[in-house]
Design an enzyme around this catalytic site. Structure first.
Site, PDB file in Angstrom:
ATOM      1  N   ASP A 157      33.099 -25.248 124.742  1.00 51.36           N
ATOM      2  CA  ASP A 157      32.096 -24.903 123.736  1.00 51.36           C
ATOM      3  C   ASP A 157      32.132 -25.875 122.562  1.00 51.36           C
ATOM      4  O   ASP A 157      31.132 -26.070 121.876  1.00 51.36           O
ATOM      5  CB  ASP A 157      32.370 -23.515 123.142  1.00 51.36           C
ATOM      6  CG  ASP A 157      32.403 -22.458 124.205  1.00 51.36           C
ATOM      7  OD1 ASP A 157      31.562 -22.524 125.126  1.00 51.36           O
ATOM      8  OD2 ASP A 157      33.279 -21.575 124.135  1.00 51.36           O
ATOM      9  N   VAL A 158      33.285 -26.394 122.325  1.00 56.50           N
ATOM     10  CA  VAL A 158      33.492 -27.230 121.140  1.00 56.50           C
ATOM     11  C   VAL A 158      33.978 -28.606 121.548  1.00 56.50           C
ATOM     12  O   VAL A 158      34.867 -28.719 122.386  1.00 56.50           O
ATOM     13  CB  VAL A 158      34.579 -26.601 120.218  1.00 56.50           C
ATOM     14  CG1 VAL A 158      34.847 -27.493 119.020  1.00 56.50           C
ATOM     15  CG2 VAL A 158      34.173 -25.207 119.791  1.00 56.50           C
TER      16      VAL A 158
END
Lengths: 291, 291
Positions: free
Chosen positions: A30-31
């Site tokens: 996600d990051v």
């Protein structure tokens, strides 16, 4: 500086041109710490000569839109560490800076008083009088309120600054480094980095600084504190195994991705002591429009 | 730099005020490296900022008569090493100097061509143009005849000199240091020494220089070659265990004598990893008139 033996268990996967591999890799996270689009991005830089605001401008110039809040620089990380983590006595809160304006700007943003840095008064030769004043601990040359020496990349490093930094630390100041990269890439080759500024002090003092840049986990903790992400869903992207990749591995991020456009070579990625989970020829291979 | 474990077997004898001990100690030796009277004396100094001629003047100023021939400085030792021992190709005989005029004078005395040193052209900030010229290997900034980088104590050390030294060595130049003392005593305290000039390069390159000053045995061999003394009848006198005393012990001299007027402490002499055979409060204790 002891280098712990960290590496992902398998040899890294080479992703350039491997669409399935790329998609599988991207889906895990996600990051992205330092680059990519469509997901949360944090730009993490060890270059302390620039402030976060300077870095925004630089990225803008490269056609990469960003905000100050997305940037974590070693100068910012150091300032946070000094202002929020170090418990300095009331009369020992001043920082003697070896470094450029990026450090000064970030110290100001945290209201940390400092001397040295880009002050022209320190850009001069040492004099016979200086030796005597330093030896006598005279307050005209050694500020009694200095409780921290922060060493970053300084293009104006000189004998006087090294001598003063040494004496402040001998008198009890905390020895900090924005980062300990030995070299700095420029124009396609390498030049002295912030680590080479600390090297003289390390040799003289027989001790290492607390380093606040990658791969220091103090920096990872600060980033996580600010962005509240799930480490297993975060990936560190970078070109340097001993800082970037080690930073992600020691921080137990879900992934690390090496890019071959910088310092470390394919050989280091594939068979070095610190290996990324995957690697690419260049970062734009990650952004293939048909994924 | 690995430090071999050398020490004389017994704890050192404390000779100040011990007339019998002093006489016994003196009787063992014909040659004193660095000081004493009535016997052959060789002054051995790691301070490369001065030439042998400079040193004579300094000793004269201290009331100690000497001749250039009695002095062995690390700048002289380095020049001898470059001119007589290194086998440099015809077109690679130039030395890039980080250091002061002492080195330059000794290189001239051996007809060794050099650049850098005290040349004001190198006492400036690095420019954006420099990065490009260095990256391109341009001959206007990187002299193709440089085959040696010699690093000594330089009170005008700067980023440009460090960057050039790094690139010369990366391009194949031999990495030499006049000496690797991390600190330099002045005014009763310590300041950055020649070793702290090499420290940045060592970190950047990941390798150590060949060091020509004490405790390097290249220096001992050169001294012996010149003075033809019996090592078992020679004594090294000095204040620093990691250079002076180690130099004598590793050179298998008959004796080593520590003096407490300098860098090393009584504790280091008595219980350190490198211990002299004997020690004194001050050198003049050796010269007691009633011995």
């Amino acid at each position: 500086m002891a280098q712990s033996q960290v590496s992902s268990i398998d040899p890294p996967r080479y992703l350039t041109g491997d669409k399935t591999g790329l998609r599988e890799f991207l889906d895990k996270f996600d990051v992205f710490l330092f680059d990519c689009d469509g997901k949360q991005v944090v730009f993490v830089t060890n270059n302390s000569t620039k402030s976060r605001a300077d870095y925004c401008k630089k990225l803008e110039g490269l056609g990469i839109p960003s905000t100050v809040e997305e940037i974590f620089s070693s100068s910012y990380s150091s300032s946070i560490y000094i202002s929020r983590i170090l418990q300095l006595p009331e009369n020992k809160r001043k920082v003697f800076v070896i470094g450029e304006s990026g450090i000064e700007q970030e110290l100001r943003s945290e209201n940390v008083p400092f001397i040295g840095g880009t002050d022209p008064a320190y850009r001069r030769d040492i004099t016979p009088e200086d030796y005597k004043l330093v030896a006598a601990g005279d307050e005209s040359i050694l500020d009694p309120e200095v409780g921290v020496v922060l060493v970053g990349l300084d293009f104006h490093i000189n004998y006087l600054k090294q001598a003063l930094a040494y004496h402040y630390i001998k008198r009890g100041a905390v020895f900090l480094a924005t980062n300990i990269d030995s070299t700095l890439p420029n124009s396609g080759t390498l030049f002295p980095g912030a680590g080479s500024m600390s090297a003289a002090l390390i040799m003289m003092l027989g001790k290492d600084p607390i380093a606040l840049g990658k791969p220091s986990q103090a920096m990872m903790d600060a980033i996580e504190g600010k962005f509240q992400f799930d480490r297993s869903r975060a990936c560190m992207v970078g070109d340097r195994v001993n800082t970037d990749i080690r930073f992600g591995l020691e921080g137990k991020l879900g992934g690390t991705l090496g890019v071959l456009t910088g310092v470390s070579s394919k050989e280091e990625f594939v068979s070095g002591g610190v290996r990324p989970h995957a690697y690419l020829d260049k970062l734009s291979d990650l952004l293939a429009s048909d994924l």
